[in-house]
Write a protein that holds these residues in place. Structure first.
Motif, PDB file in Angstrom:
ATOM      1  N   THR A   1       0.687  -1.250   0.051  1.00  0.00           N
ATOM      2  CA  THR A   1       0.250   0.095   0.036  1.00  0.00           C
ATOM      3  C   THR A   1       0.953   1.177  -0.076  1.00  0.00           C
ATOM      4  O   THR A   1       2.096   1.439   0.432  1.00  0.00           O
TER       5      THR A   1
ATOM      6  N   GLU B   1      -2.080   3.117  -5.782  1.00  0.00           N
ATOM      7  CA  GLU B   1      -2.260   3.963  -6.704  1.00  0.00           C
ATOM      8  C   GLU B   1      -2.432   3.340  -8.166  1.00  0.00           C
ATOM      9  O   GLU B   1      -3.197   2.696  -8.489  1.00  0.00           O
TER      10      GLU B   1
ATOM     11  N   GLN C   1      -9.075  -2.282   1.731  1.00  0.00           N
ATOM     12  CA  GLN C   1      -9.159  -1.103   0.823  1.00  0.00           C
ATOM     13  C   GLN C   1      -7.999  -1.450  -0.305  1.00  0.00           C
ATOM     14  O   GLN C   1      -8.226  -1.278  -1.434  1.00  0.00           O
ATOM     15  N   TYR C   2      -6.705  -2.081   0.467  1.00  0.00           N
ATOM     16  CA  TYR C   2      -5.908  -2.474  -0.655  1.00  0.00           C
ATOM     17  C   TYR C   2      -6.128  -3.638  -1.752  1.00  0.00           C
ATOM     18  O   TYR C   2      -6.002  -3.317  -2.873  1.00  0.00           O
TER      19      TYR C   2
ATOM     20  N   ARG D   1      -9.176  -4.222  -2.676  1.00  0.00           N
ATOM     21  CA  ARG D   1     -10.293  -3.562  -3.498  1.00  0.00           C
ATOM     22  C   ARG D   1      -9.526  -2.683  -4.794  1.00  0.00           C
ATOM     23  O   ARG D   1      -9.968  -2.698  -6.026  1.00  0.00           O
ATOM     24  N   ASP D   2      -8.490  -1.951  -4.280  1.00  0.00           N
ATOM     25  CA  ASP D   2      -7.578  -1.154  -5.270  1.00  0.00           C
ATOM     26  C   ASP D   2      -7.123  -1.931  -6.197  1.00  0.00           C
ATOM     27  O   ASP D   2      -6.808  -1.912  -7.421  1.00  0.00           O
TER      28      ASP D   2
ATOM     29  N   GLU E   1      -9.457  -3.117  -8.721  1.00  0.00           N
ATOM     30  CA  GLU E   1     -10.023  -2.240  -9.677  1.00  0.00           C
ATOM     31  C   GLU E   1      -8.883  -1.939 -10.665  1.00  0.00           C
ATOM     32  O   GLU E   1      -9.142  -1.598 -11.760  1.00  0.00           O
ATOM     33  N   SER E   2      -7.673  -2.390 -10.477  1.00  0.00           N
ATOM     34  CA  SER E   2      -6.598  -2.056 -11.313  1.00  0.00           C
ATOM     35  C   SER E   2      -6.539  -3.236 -12.581  1.00  0.00           C
ATOM     36  O   SER E   2      -5.789  -2.917 -13.478  1.00  0.00           O
TER      37      SER E   2
END
Length: 557
Positions: free
Chosen positions: A39, A42, A67-68, A70-71, A74-75
Motif C-alpha cells: 500500500t 495507486e 481497501q488495498y 479492492r484497489d 479495480e486495477s
C-alpha cells in the motif's frame, strides 16, 4: 493464448500455497506480469498482473487491507497472493468474498516461500509462454502472407483471424466496399457507409496500446455495440480498412498482433491487386496503340489476343481522338475532389476522362476501347456505318456534360472517323481521325467536333498547295494583308474569315465580332485596298477565300 493462473499455481514454487477462491477462477485469468506491491496501490498495478503482498502497510488495520485488495482488483489484476505468518496471519473473509465476487484468484502463501523465488519462476514461465505465443503468431503471419502469395484472397485472411481469435472481422477497400466479412455485424458497416440510418460516435481507443504507434485504431460506438477500425496503408497511401468487433473478453497481445499481421497481409494483397490491374492497363494500352498506329493485319491470333484483354475486334468501330485542355485550377480541383487519384497531374486527368468515357459508353450500350497517347485520348466506339455520326454525338454529349459538371474549365476538341471499309480497319480510321483533329485546329477554336468527312475541301486545298504556282499566287494575294496584320495587329484575316462564315452579312459579322458596323466596314475596305480585290466581285472573293483558307491550312502544316 497467454499464461493462465492455473499454470502458475501448478509451478513447484507454489506447491505450498493455498487457493482461497474456486479453482474455476484459475482458467479464466491470464497473467502477463508479476510484481510485489504494498500500500498504497495507486497506479502501480497493470492489467492482467499477479500481485504479491506481505500486508506490511496494513498489519494492524484490517480495513486498510480490505481497501488495498479492492484497489488491486479495480486495477485489473488477475490474482492476489498474500504472504501469511508475520504481518498477516489469516486473510480476512471480507477480502476472500470480494475476490469471489470479482472472479479474482486469491492465494495464501506461507511466509517461508520467498517472493524472489516465486517471481523468478513465474517470470521464466511468462517469458517461455510469450516465446511460444510469438512462434504461434509468427506462424499465423506466415499463413496470411502465403494466402496472398499463393493467389488466395481476403476471405482466407479474415478466416484465419477469426479462427485464432474468435474476433468478428471485415475488410473493405478504400471506397468502403466490403470485400470480405467473417461474422461481422453488417448493420454497423452500412451505418458507417451511410447506407442505413443509425447513430454512432467516434471515441478514443484505450483498451491497449500495442498497435497505436504503427496502426492507430479508431473506435465506434453504436446502439447495438462497438467496433474498431484499422486503416490499411501501403507507401503512405490508403488501401482499405480492417474492421473488428468488441468481444466478451479483453483483447490480448496475440489478438492485437494477429490483427496487425492481418493489416500487413491485406496491404500486400491490395498492392498485388493494384500491380495486376496496372499491368493489365499497360497491356491494354500497348495493344490499342499498336492497333491504331501500326496497322497490324487482323488475323485470328490478333483477335484472340483482343478477346483475352476483353476486346471484340470483329465489331465495327468509329475512331474518336480527343484533345483535352484544362484550365489552371482544374488540377487543384482534382486533388481536392478525390484523394484516390494519384498525385500525377496527367494521371489524375486521364482517370477522370477514362471514367466518364466508360460511363457514357455504358449509358448508350456500346462497346468501347480507350487509351491515351501524347496527351490525347483515343477511343474506338462501337458504331455502324449508317448511324455512326448520331451515335458519336450522343456519346460525346454525355462525356462532355459529365466532365463539365465535374471539372469546370475543361475544353475538349474531337477528331472523328468511321473508315469506309468498316470492320477491323483501326489504323486507317485512326489516321483519318488524326487528320480531322489537325484540320479542326487549323480552322476552328478549341471545343470543336470535326468529322473526317467534313475535311474534303481542306484536303483538296492542302493537296493543291503543293503546286509552286499556286503557292506563289497565294503569297502575292495576301502578302500586304499579312504584313499589315503583323504590324498593326489589325486582325484583318480573322475579320474576313468571320465575314465569309456569315455569308457576307455585315450585321451578323459585326455582332459576332462585337464591333460597330462602321468599324467593320472600315476593316473590309482595308482588306480590299491591301489585296487589290473587290469583296463584291465573285471571282475576286473566291480568290481571296481560296488564298486565306490555303494559307491557314499550310501555316501550321
Amino acid at each position: 493464448m497467454g499464461l493462465t493462473m492455473k499454470e502458475i499455481v501448478d509451478l513447484s514454487v507454489l506447491e505450498k500455497a493455498k487457493l482461497l477462491t474456486p479453482k474455476a477462477f484459475l482458467e479464466g485469468q491470464t497473467v502477463e506480469w508479476i510484481s510485489v506491491i504494498e500500500t498504497p496501490v495507486e497506479n502501480f498495478v497493470k492489467q492482467n498482473e499477479f500481485v504479491l503482498s506481505t500486508g506490511v502497510g496494513c498489519k494492524e488495520d484490517p480495513r486498510c487491507l480490505e481497501q488495498y485488495a479492492r484497489d488491486v482488483i479495480e486495477s485489473g489484476a488477475s490474482a492476489i497472493g498474500f504472504a501469511t505468518g508475520r504481518h498477516i496471519f489469516t486473510v480476512p473473509d471480507t477480502i476472500i468474498e470480494e475476490c469471489r465476487r470479482n472472479n479474482i484468484a486469491l492465494l495464501e502463501i506461507p511466509w517461508e516461500v520467498r517472493f524472489g523465488d516465486i517471481m523468478q519462476e513465474v517470470l521464466q514461465a511468462i517469458s517461455e509462454e510469450k516465446r511460444e505465443d510469438q512462434r504461434f503468431v509468427e506462424g499465423i503471419r506466415q499463413d496470411m502472407i502465403n494466402c496472398v502469395l499463393n493467389g488466395e484472397g481476403l476471405e482466407e485472411i479474415t478466416s484465419l483471424v477469426y479462427e485464432h481469435t474468435s474476433i468478428p472481422v471485415a475488410i473493405s477497400d478504400d471506397e468502403r466496399v466490403v470485400r470480405s466479412n467473417h461474422h461481422f455485424d453488417s448493420q454497423m458497416i452500412d451505418i458507417l457507409n451511410r447506407k442505413k440510418e443509425g447513430n454512432y460516435r467516434s471515441v478514443p481507443f484505450t483498451q491497449t496500446s500495442y498497435l497505436e504507434h504503427h496502426y492507430p485504431i479508431e473506435k465506434y460506438e453504436f446502439e447495438q455495440g462497438e467496433c474498431y477500425q484499422l486503416t490499411i496503408l501501403s507507401n503512405h497511401k490508403k488501401q482499405g480498412y480492417l474492421l473488428f468487433e468488441r468481444i466478451d473478453r479483453p483483447f490480448t497481445w496475440s489478438d492485437m498482433t494477429i490483427l496487425e499481421h492481418a493489416v500487413t497481409a491485406c496491404a500486400l494483397f491490395f498492392v498485388k491487386e493494384n500491380a495486376i490491374e496496372m499491368t493489365e492497363i499497360r497491356l491494354k494500352d500497348n495493344f490499342l496503340l499498336d492497333l491504331a498506329k501500326k496497322g497490324a493485319e487482323q488475323d485470328e491470333e490478333l483477335r484472340e489476343k483482343g478477346r483475352l484483354l476483353g476486346y471484340d475486334l470483329e465489331k465495327p468501330y468509329t475512331c474518336i481522338i480527343g484533345d483535352v485542355q484544362f484550365s489552371k485550377n482544374v488540377d487543384a480541383h482534382i486533388e481536392s475532389k478525390d484523394s484516390k487519384v494519384a498525385s500525377s497531374s496527367m494521371h489524375s486527368r486521364n482517370y477522370y476522362v477514362q471514367t466518364e468515357i466508360q460511363h457514357a459508353a455504358d449509358q448508350i450500350g456500346r462497346e468501347r476501347m480507350t487509351t491515351f497517347d501524347d496527351g490525347k485520348v483515343i477511343v474506338f466506339l462501337e458504331a455502324d456505318e449508317h448511324s455512326y455520326m448520331e451515335t458519336t454525338h450522343q456519346f460525346l454529349d454525355l462525356v462532355e456534360r459529365r466532365l463539365n459538371e465535374l471539372l469546370a474549365g475543361i475544353t475538349v476538341s474531337w477528331g472523328i472517323s468511321f473508315h469506309g471499309d468498316g470492320i477491323g480497319v483501326f489504323n486507317e480510321s485512326y489516321k483519318e481521325a488524326s487528320t480531322a483533329l489537325s484540320f479542326g485546329f487549323r480552322q476552328e477554336e478549341a471545343g470543336f467536333r470535326m468529322f473526317f468527312t467534313d475535311t474534303k475541301v481542306n484536303r483538296l486545298l492542302l493537296s493543291i498547295s503543293k503546286n509552286k504556282e499556286v503557292t506563289s499566287l497565294v503569297e502575292r494575294t495576301l502578302k500586304d494583308l499579312i504584313a499589315y496584320d503583323e504590324k498593326r495587329q489589325a486582325d484583318l484575316l480573322h475579320t474576313f474569315m468571320v465575314y465569309n462564315k456569315y455569308n457576307s452579312n455585315v450585321s451578323q459579322t459585326a455582332r459576332a465580332m462585337n464591333l460597330h458596323r462602321q468599324s467593320l466596314l472600315h476593316r473590309l475596305r482595308n482588306i480590299e485596298r491591301l489585296t487589290g480585290l473587290s469583296l463584291l466581285d465573285a471571282d475576286d472573293f473566291f480568290l481571296l477565300e481560296l488564298s486565306v483558307r490555303m494559307w491557314m491550312l499550310t501555316r501550321e502544316g
